[in-house]
Motif scaffolding. Structure first.
Motif: not given
Ligand code: ZN
Length: 433
Positions: A65, A67, A214, A251, A302
């Motif tokens: 996961h 970005h 998410h 998460h 993340d």
């Molecule tokens: Zn994220």
């Protein structure tokens, strides 16, 4: 097809689902596939032999996961709660040009490759423009056009991002020798309407896609959903039919016991992001309960603005120790569990059963750790060494599909100096400095 033998290495191999550490052993590769693992030298001749003395070979790490483009936001909005933090991010993201996003992904890749990551799942902006970056890098990636739509008047037929997402899937899913996968992605319950989420989930199912979302990252998000809709975000997604497709939920920090059983029943994978959850003060995800319920739990960094790096060995370390401290129980999160989260469980989540472990017949996605370091001596228990002692900077080789992408500080597919220079230029543009 060319062949390569990695010799004299310690190897964390998988036999019948369990890790076994071989000492001073051999791993053979034919083309993009592992064709031999053993403690004796294979009788077959290999085109090339590579001495891996004092190296530990482990499966390539899977960052489930992130970005990637958020590396350009590294250091922005530190020490803020999630909602305030997001308001710092959005104006800069609005200014990002295609070249900023592309150099951001390349910068993220430099960091990931050098710390042993071979495959990553990404939800960020303009994924169609990112496909060429994945092609060039040699990495594996599941990327997605992440949709958001807070406008309750929006009709699905008029909602262009959903169409873009489907077209991207049709054009690029399994491209570049299957290194690139296209996922569907809904940002979160609080950023989309029921109608758009339901119809998009139906389109994902019809196209045979996978979903990346998410869920319940913060207490506020979780409790706002209950007070406004009378149900948790997990129940909300389940009721809309989202989980009919294979779903990866990042998460899930505030997931209730009922949420955990809904996710287990629907075979939803969870991505644990310990650095991000600690830095944003989001909380301790109930990972132990999830694992005991049979949920596939993977590991991710993340984005770099909430971490602030993309170092999977650091995530493994944190995932190993924070739950012991929180639950006052040192028996939780054993090293083999954490390594599986960072490798095979990520492969399952990405829909890549041909990777995630060192076994004959699997793709040669391999990370080598340099054991010739003071903090890695003595090597009594290689799995414990990985969870508790190793650093990202101990990675000395990263290989994807039998191709070396990084070795002893050198990148073989990406131009490090140019990417760093262009990233600085992008930062100057974005921040007006
Ligand atoms: Zn994220």
């Amino acid at each position: 097809m060319s062949t390569l033998l990695l010799k004299n290495a310690d190897i964390i191999a998988t036999y019948e689902g369990s890790f076994t550490c071989l000492r001073n052993s051999y791993l053979g590769i034919e083309g993009d596939t592992i064709d031999y693992i053993g403690s004796s030298k294979p009788t077959e001749k290999y085109d090339e032999e590579k001495d891996m003395h004092s190296r530990l070979l482990i499966p390539g790490l899977i960052n489930s996961h992130g970005h990637s483009g958020m590396v350009l936001l590294r250091g922005l909005g530190s020490d803020l709660p999630l909602q305030d933090w997001l308001h710092q991010m959005w104006p800069i993201e609005d200014r990002m040009r295609v070249q900023d996003l592309q150099v951001g992904m390349k910068l993220a890749m430099l960091e990931m490759i050098a710390t042993g990551t071979t495959s990553f799942s990404d939800m960020y902006l303009r994924p169609r423009d990112m496909t060429a970056v994945v092609e060039q890098s040699g990495m594996k990636a599941n990327i997605a056009r992440c949709i958001t739509c807070p406008d309750t008047a929006m009709r699905y037929e008029s909602f262009a991002p959903a169409r873009e997402s489907i077209e991207l899937f049709k054009d690029f899913h399994k491209a570049f020798d299957d290194r690139l996968r296209i996922d569907f992605s809904i940002h979160a319950q609080y950023t989309i309407t029921d109608l758009i989420a339901r119809r998009y989930s139906e389109d994902c199912l019809d196209n045979g896609g996978r979903l990346h979302v998410h869920i319940s990252e913060t207490r506020k998000e979780h409790e706002d959903c209950i007070s406004q809709l009378g149900k948790t975000p997990t129940r909300w997604f389940a009721d809309l039919g989202t989980f009919k497709s294979p779903t990866a939920a990042a998460h899930c920090v505030w997931a209730s016991d009922e949420d955990i059983s809904i996710m287990a029943q629907n075979k939803v994978s969870v991505i644990h992001n310990p650095s991000s959850n600690m830095k944003l003060g989001s909380g301790f995800a109930p990972i132990g309960k999830m694992l005991r319920s049979g949920i596939n739990v993977a590991l991710g960094t993340d984005g770099a603005a909430s971490n602030n790096n993309l170092n999977m060995l650091e995530e493994m370390h944190l995932a190993s120790i924070i739950h012991k401290g929180y639950h006052l129980d040192p028996t939780l999160m054993k090293p083999e569990t954490v390594l599986r989260m960072a490798t095979a469980n990520g492969a399952l989540l990405q829909g890549r059963p041909d990777t995630g472990s060192l076994e004959v017949g699997k793709k040669a996605d391999i990370c080598a750790i340099d054991l010739d370091k003071p903090h890695l001596v003595p090597n009594l228990d290689p799995l414990a060494l990985l969870s508790y002692s190793a650093q990202g900077s101990d990675v000395c080789m990263t290989m994807v599909n039998g191709r070396i992408l990084y070795e002893n500080g050198q990148y073989l597919t990406l131009d490090r100096e140019r990417i760093l220079r262009e990233a600085e230029e992008s930062a100057r543009f974005l921040y007006g400095k």
